[in-house]
Structures are given as structure tokens and as C-alpha cells.
Write an enzyme that holds these catalytic residues in place. Structure first.
Site, mmCIF file in Angstrom:
data_model
loop_
_atom_site.group_PDB
_atom_site.id
_atom_site.type_symbol
_atom_site.label_atom_id
_atom_site.label_comp_id
_atom_site.label_asym_id
_atom_site.label_seq_id
_atom_site.Cartn_x
_atom_site.Cartn_y
_atom_site.Cartn_z
ATOM 1 N N LYS A 19 -3.354 -2.104 15.893
ATOM 2 C CA LYS A 19 -2.704 -1.196 16.833
ATOM 3 C C LYS A 19 -3.551 -0.976 18.061
ATOM 4 C CE LYS A 19 -0.534 1.793 13.759
ATOM 5 N NZ LYS A 19 -1.551 1.402 12.806
ATOM 6 N N GLU B 133 0.837 -1.211 0.000
ATOM 7 C CA GLU B 133 0.000 0.000 0.000
ATOM 8 C C GLU B 133 0.867 1.254 0.000
ATOM 9 O OE1 GLU B 133 -1.528 1.771 3.458
ATOM 10 O OE2 GLU B 133 -1.055 0.076 4.757
HETATM 11 N N1 PSU Z 1 -2.051 1.698 10.335
HETATM 12 C C1 PSU Z 1 -0.723 2.020 10.348
HETATM 13 N N2 PSU Z 1 -0.221 2.794 9.385
HETATM 14 C C2 PSU Z 1 -1.000 3.250 8.394
HETATM 15 C C3 PSU Z 1 -2.387 2.897 8.368
HETATM 16 C C4 PSU Z 1 -2.870 2.133 9.363
HETATM 17 O O1 PSU Z 1 0.005 1.589 11.218
HETATM 18 O O2 PSU Z 1 -0.490 3.948 7.526
HETATM 19 C C5 PSU Z 1 -3.218 3.332 7.217
HETATM 20 C C6 PSU Z 1 -3.498 2.121 6.314
HETATM 21 O O3 PSU Z 1 -3.432 2.548 4.963
HETATM 22 C C7 PSU Z 1 -4.926 1.747 6.655
HETATM 23 C C8 PSU Z 1 -5.512 3.095 6.949
HETATM 24 O O4 PSU Z 1 -5.595 1.095 5.613
HETATM 25 O O5 PSU Z 1 -4.489 3.785 7.664
HETATM 26 C C9 PSU Z 1 -6.772 3.030 7.746
HETATM 27 O O6 PSU Z 1 -7.324 4.312 7.811
HETATM 28 P P1 PSU Z 1 -8.830 4.516 8.314
HETATM 29 O O7 PSU Z 1 -8.784 4.109 9.768
HETATM 30 O O8 PSU Z 1 -9.113 5.944 8.099
HETATM 31 O O9 PSU Z 1 -9.681 3.592 7.476
#
Ligand code: PSU
Ligand code: MN
Length: 305
Positions: free
Chosen positions: A160, A26
């Protein structure tokens, strides 16, 4: 494949044509997950790690409205340094492409692109999940619903502790997503190997993970798999060390009114500052570790095809 939608790097196109192992990566982790220049350095190291393991990296992003699967060195560098890049999830992808914009793909959007390209395995750091306080905010990442509908095996280091991990596991179960922890019984919590929660499923080798993905397809079940790969012991940060730091970052986010897709990047940045950069070191180590496992799964998948 839908060639008019995709720009594939020659390396990725060749590997897919030969049925060689390919692993999707990603780009939101590059633009919103880590600061420059560590983001670029990590993106390159992850790609190198995959190549060393005999798999071709396919980093995914939208550049001027084109869906790129596999970035050139220059494209990667530009993306890593760009400011105000859009963060594109399932909801944003088509608008960004239709209007010629540039954006980084989240886990959800990367899964959509990987499936279009014919890539079955994807390595990242952490997935989005159910946020703490979701009962009020309704903040549940689209990543979870994507795992339920798009057939890609996603290797992450668990969820996390900025997320509500029990609720995240509940939603994944409701959505019918296999949550498979690699090599231990406990579901890992990203920076820490332990979350205090038992993993719904456990597998100990890459080949069994590949076999499970293929069996899911044979059963006609939509959706992918979440593989939770614990951070290496040498790199982990104890959950007790992080708990107060996460609580502080969380209360600052609430006080400053962060909402929606801005929440995760804010929390990551604050935790980075409050741990004096240690959270980033752990993050880099776990992404590399996930790349190695994803490469092994990709090898097993092409061998079974
Ligand atoms: N967790 C991380 N680093 C990140 C993300 C999540 O440790 O960069 C990013 C990933 O791309 C994940 C996104 O898909 O955040 C999720 O965002 P949201 O909670 O807004 O869906
Ligand atoms: Mn969200």
C-alpha cells in the site's frame, strides 16, 4: 503436522490428506482491515471464490487459545463481529495461545500457521511493510522478516501507498525474499496497478511461481515468496487520486500519536472515510483477484509435488 496445536476443519484436513489444493487466508484483514459487515461478506466471498476454483480455503485464527486452520461458518461470523480482538503477529502468537485468548493472525502469524499445517500458498490483500517515517519510528512490519524465514508463497496486491514502497522493497531484497510481480514489469501499489517502481522479478504464469517455490526448497533456502498481483484495471484507484488522501490520513495519525500495530488499522479506516468507501470496494476486488491466482498456484504446486 502438530495435531495437538492445531484444530483443522474437516474440509482442510481431508484436502491436505489427499494432496488437494489448499489456500491459507489471514484473519486480521477481517477484524482490523475492513468494517463489519463488509468484512464478513468479503471473507465468505473469498472462500467461495477459492472453492469455485477447486481449492479449499483455510482461514486461520486463534480461538480461545487454539490455532484454527479452517473456520466454520459460525466461527467466521463470530470473529467478524467481535470487538477488541487481538491482532497477532509472530511476537504475540505464543502468548495468546498459552493464555487461551482469541485473536486474528497477521500475514506473519498466518504464514507460521500455514507452514505448521503443511499449506504452501496464502492469499491476502496487502502485506505489512516499512512505514513512512520508519527512519524515526523504526516501524517495519514483522511480515517482511517472516517472508524471509517461513516457506509460504504469499499472494498480495503489492504494498500500500501508506507504506514507504522503495524502503519496503529494499528490506525484502536485504532479507532475500523473491518479490515476483504477476504479469507486468512494474511493482503494483495495492489500490493502484502502478507504483512507479520496477518489480525485482516478474512471472506470467502460476506454474512458474509454483516451480520457483519448489526450487527454493530444493536449494535449501528458507523463506517464502511474495507474489505481487496487480489489482484488476476496472477496480483500481489512480495513484494521483489517492496521494493527497493518504498524506492527510498519515498526518492525522502522526498528530494523534498512533504508533505500533494501531497505525495500519487507523490509516485504512481514514482512507475508507476519505474515499467514501471506494478504497474498500477496491480492496475487496483485489482480495478476490488474489484468491484466484493463489488457487492456480496451489493447483500447480500439488501437480508438481
Ligand atoms: N494491509 C491491509 N489490510 C490488512 C493488513 C495489511 O491492506 O488488514 C494487516 C495484515 O494482517 C498485515 C498486517 O499482516 O496488517 C500488518 O500489520 P503491521 O504493519 O502492524 O505488521
Ligand atoms: Mn508496525
Amino acid at each position: 503436522m502438530t495435531p495437538d496445536l492445531l484444530t483443522m476443519s474437516p474440509e482442510v484436513a481431508k484436502a491436505l490428506a489427499l494432496n488437494a489444493p489448499v489456500v491459507a487466508l489471514e484473519s486480521t484483514i477481517i477484524t482490523h482491515g475492513m468494517p463489519y459487515p463488509q468484512n464478513l461478506e468479503t471473507a465468505r466471498r473469498v472462500e467461495d471464490e477459492l472453492r469455485a476454483a477447486g481449492a479449499v480455503p483455510a482461514t486461520i485464527a486463534i480461538l480461545s487459545g487454539r490455532l484454527h486452520v479452517g473456520l466454520t461458518a459460525q466461527e467466521l461470523e463470530e470473529l467478524a463481529q467481535a470487538e477488541d480482538v487481538m491482532k497477532l503477529s509472530r511476537a504475540d502468537l505464543a502468548v495468546a495461545m498459552a493464555t487461551g485468548q482469541t485473536g486474528a493472525t497477521t500475514v506473519a502469524a498466518t504464514m507460521i500457521a500455514a507452514k505448521l499445517a503443511g499449506i504452501g500458498v496464502f492469499a491476502t490483500g496487502g502485506i505489512g511493510g516499512v512505514h513512512i517515517g520508519a527512519e524515526d519510528s523504526f516501524d517495519i512490519s514483522a511480515d517482511l522478516m517472516e517472508l524471509a524465514q517461513t516457506p509460504v508463497t504469499v499472494v498480495a496486491a503489492g504494498a500500500k501507498a501508506i507504506l514507504d514502497i522503495p524502503k519496503t522493497l529494499e528490506v525484502l531484497e536485504t532479507q532475500g525474499v523473491p518479490v515476483i510481480t504477476f504479469g507486468q514489469d512494474e511493482f503494483p501499489a495495492f489500490w493502484s496497478r502502478s507504483s512507479g517502481l520496477k518489480s525485482p522479478l516478474r512471472l506470467d504464469d502460476a506454474s512458474a511461481i509454483a516451480a520457483s517455490a519448489l526450487m527454493r526448497a530444493r536449494l535449501g533456502l528458507p523463506g517464502g515468496q511474495l507474489v505481487a498481483n496487480p489489482i484488476p484495471e476496472a477496480d483500481e484507484i489512480a495513484a494521483q487520486t489517492l496521494a493527497p488522501i493518504i498524506a492527510q490520513a498519515q498526518s492525522e495519525a502522526n498528530a494523534q500519536g498512533f504508533a505500533g500495530k494501531a497505525v495500519t488499522p487507523f490509516l485504512l479506516q481514514r482512507i475508507f472515510e476519505l474515499t467514501n468507501g471506494r478504497s474498500l470496494e477496491a480492496n475487496i476486488a483485489l482480495v478476490l483477484n488474489n484468491a484466484r491466482l493463489a488457487a492456480a498456484i496451489a493447483h500447480a504446486m500439488v501437480a508438481k509435488d
